[in-house]
Structures are given as structure tokens and as C-alpha cells.
Write an enzyme that holds these catalytic residues in place. Structure first.
Site, mmCIF file in Angstrom:
data_model
loop_
_atom_site.group_PDB
_atom_site.id
_atom_site.type_symbol
_atom_site.label_atom_id
_atom_site.label_comp_id
_atom_site.label_asym_id
_atom_site.label_seq_id
_atom_site.Cartn_x
_atom_site.Cartn_y
_atom_site.Cartn_z
ATOM 1 N N CYS A 144 -7.415 44.943 -15.773
ATOM 2 C CA CYS A 144 -6.929 43.960 -16.987
ATOM 3 C C CYS A 144 -6.405 45.243 -17.901
ATOM 4 O O CYS A 144 -5.596 46.216 -17.634
ATOM 5 C CB CYS A 144 -8.315 43.723 -17.718
ATOM 6 S SG CYS A 144 -9.722 44.731 -18.058
ATOM 7 N N ASN A 152 -9.783 47.830 -19.269
ATOM 8 C CA ASN A 152 -10.949 48.298 -18.449
ATOM 9 C C ASN A 152 -12.292 48.417 -18.869
ATOM 10 O O ASN A 152 -13.147 49.239 -18.473
ATOM 11 C CB ASN A 152 -10.421 49.489 -17.549
ATOM 12 C CG ASN A 152 -11.314 49.612 -16.234
ATOM 13 O OD1 ASN A 152 -11.688 50.680 -15.874
ATOM 14 N ND2 ASN A 152 -11.941 48.820 -15.676
ATOM 15 N N CYS A 174 -13.459 45.279 -20.679
ATOM 16 C CA CYS A 174 -14.283 43.830 -20.933
ATOM 17 C C CYS A 174 -14.131 43.054 -19.672
ATOM 18 O O CYS A 174 -15.149 42.668 -19.121
ATOM 19 C CB CYS A 174 -13.211 43.138 -22.109
ATOM 20 S SG CYS A 174 -13.649 43.847 -23.646
ATOM 21 N N ARG A 175 -12.977 42.510 -19.193
ATOM 22 C CA ARG A 175 -12.750 41.753 -18.006
ATOM 23 C C ARG A 175 -12.997 42.449 -16.704
ATOM 24 O O ARG A 175 -13.767 42.023 -16.002
ATOM 25 C CB ARG A 175 -11.482 41.042 -18.190
ATOM 26 C CG ARG A 175 -11.307 40.090 -19.269
ATOM 27 C CD ARG A 175 -9.714 39.583 -19.534
ATOM 28 N NE ARG A 175 -9.197 40.763 -20.128
ATOM 29 C CZ ARG A 175 -7.695 40.622 -20.345
ATOM 30 N NH1 ARG A 175 -7.113 39.560 -19.989
ATOM 31 N NH2 ARG A 175 -7.250 41.631 -20.682
ATOM 32 N N SER A 176 -12.259 43.381 -16.383
ATOM 33 C CA SER A 176 -12.086 43.951 -15.063
ATOM 34 C C SER A 176 -13.527 44.638 -14.609
ATOM 35 O O SER A 176 -13.901 44.624 -13.445
ATOM 36 C CB SER A 176 -11.040 45.029 -14.704
ATOM 37 O OG SER A 176 -10.957 45.767 -15.699
ATOM 38 N N ASP A 197 -8.413 37.336 -22.627
ATOM 39 C CA ASP A 197 -8.807 38.536 -23.344
ATOM 40 C C ASP A 197 -9.999 38.095 -24.160
ATOM 41 O O ASP A 197 -9.700 37.443 -25.285
ATOM 42 C CB ASP A 197 -7.846 39.276 -23.803
ATOM 43 C CG ASP A 197 -8.186 40.688 -24.391
ATOM 44 O OD1 ASP A 197 -9.550 40.570 -24.684
ATOM 45 O OD2 ASP A 197 -7.408 41.294 -24.917
HETATM 46 P P1 4NP Z 1 -10.019 44.136 -21.388
HETATM 47 O O1 4NP Z 1 -10.119 43.756 -23.055
HETATM 48 O O2 4NP Z 1 -8.335 44.501 -21.335
HETATM 49 O O3 4NP Z 1 -10.548 42.904 -20.877
HETATM 50 O O4 4NP Z 1 -10.594 45.533 -21.179
HETATM 51 C C1 4NP Z 1 -9.541 44.545 -23.958
HETATM 52 C C2 4NP Z 1 -9.968 45.725 -24.571
HETATM 53 C C3 4NP Z 1 -9.646 46.300 -25.337
HETATM 54 C C4 4NP Z 1 -8.488 46.084 -25.921
HETATM 55 C C5 4NP Z 1 -7.960 45.069 -25.705
HETATM 56 C C6 4NP Z 1 -8.319 44.095 -24.595
HETATM 57 N N1 4NP Z 1 -8.014 46.825 -27.090
HETATM 58 O O5 4NP Z 1 -6.772 46.585 -27.693
HETATM 59 O O6 4NP Z 1 -8.354 48.235 -27.501
#
Ligand code: 4NP
Length: 146
Positions: free
Chosen positions: A10, A13, A15-17, A118
Site C-alpha cells: 500500500c 505500510n 494501515c492496509r498492507s 485508504d
Molecule cells: P496505508 O495508509 O497506505 O494503507 O498504510 C496510509 C498511511 C499513511 C498515510 C497515507 C495512507 N499518510 O499519508 O501518512
């Protein structure tokens, strides 16, 4: 699709992955494959998953609290057979680093056509929603291997 090492990707790294990593690892534990996750960005490198991801996974009996975020690197194309990305932005970011057709052919959206949206800027409920989507997709992939 053939059985092989899986990398979940993602943006951050956190939240989702990490959820996808934990879920796939759990359901594939008898298969002797490597499962990992990475982010295309390095904002959160070294961090544990987001507390909402840890809590959601725990609600479903999975402990992902020991995971550490890392950035996607070129050698991931060599070390993994399947690179599952959560959304189109991740897809483009990973493809930019690909050098060969073999690299490119490893990359696909985890959900096939749909994105794992997201959940970072939303509430906890969003994490439950993506958990179910991720779990369903992981089971479907593993069924296609058996
Ligand atoms: P992820 O979510 O891609 O699922 O880990 C996010 C985590 C942090 C951010 C964006 C999406 N950020 O902008 O910091």
C-alpha cells in the site's frame, strides 16, 4: 495463478498492507511460502502498524503488532512471485520501478478490479470494512492455488 511468495503493498505500510500481510500469512501458514508487506512511500518506515489496524486484526484473532513498516525496494521483484497492491496509485508507483516484463507481470490489484480504499483519514469502521474485503480476496487467491 500459481502458489508463490506474496508481497502486499500500500502507500504507508501501516494501515492496509499490514492487515493483508497478517491475513494472508494466517491462511497460508501450511504452504511454506514467504509473506511480507511494504509501502511505496517511506513516511512510516520502521513504525508499527496503525493502532486501528492492530485493533481490527486483533478483533479477528490476528496479532500484527510486531510488524514494522518498510518501503518497497527493487529487490522485491526478485524475492516475491506475486505483488498485490491495494489501489491504482500503488499500482502505478510499483510499476514505475519495474524493469522487465517479468517484474510487471507480478503486480496486480489485490481485489482484482476494485480498490482497497485508504482508511487512514476515516474512522475505525473503515478498517473493519477493508478487513472483510481483504480477507475475502486472500481466501479467493488461496482457493485458486489448491
Ligand atoms: P496505508 O495508509 O497506505 O494503507 O498504510 C496510509 C498511511 C499513511 C498515510 C497515507 C495512507 N499518510 O499519508 O501518512
Amino acid at each position: 495463478m500459481e502458489k508463490g511468495n506474496v508481497l502486499m503493498v500500500c502507500l504507508g505500510n501501516i494501515c492496509r498492507s499490514p492487515i493483508a500481510h497478517g491475513v494472508f500469512e494466517y491462511y497460508s501458514k501450511d504452504l511454506s511460502i514467504k509473506v511480507d508487506s511494504a509501502g511505496t512511500a517511506n513516511y512510516h518506515s520502521g513504525n508499527a502498524p496503525d493502532p486501528r489496524s492492530i485493533k481490527t486484526a486483533a478483533n479477528h484473532g490476528l496479532d500484527i503488532s510486531n510488524q514494522k513498516a518498510r518501503q518497497f525496494v527493487y529487490s522485491d521483484f526478485k524475492n516475491f512471485d506475486h505483488i498485490f497492491v491495494m489501489d491504482h496509485q500503488n499500482f502505478e508507483n510499483v510499476l514505475k520501478l519495474a524493469k522487465t516484463e517479468t517484474d510487471r507481470n507480478k503486480v496486480q490489484l489485490l481485489l482484482g478490479n476494485e480498490e482497497v480504499e485508504d482508511p487512514y483519514y476515516g474512522g475505525e469502521h473503515g478498517f473493519e470494512i477493508i478487513y472483510f474485503k481483504i480477507e475475502k480476496a486472500c481466501k479467493k487467491i488461496l482457493e485458486s492455488w489448491s
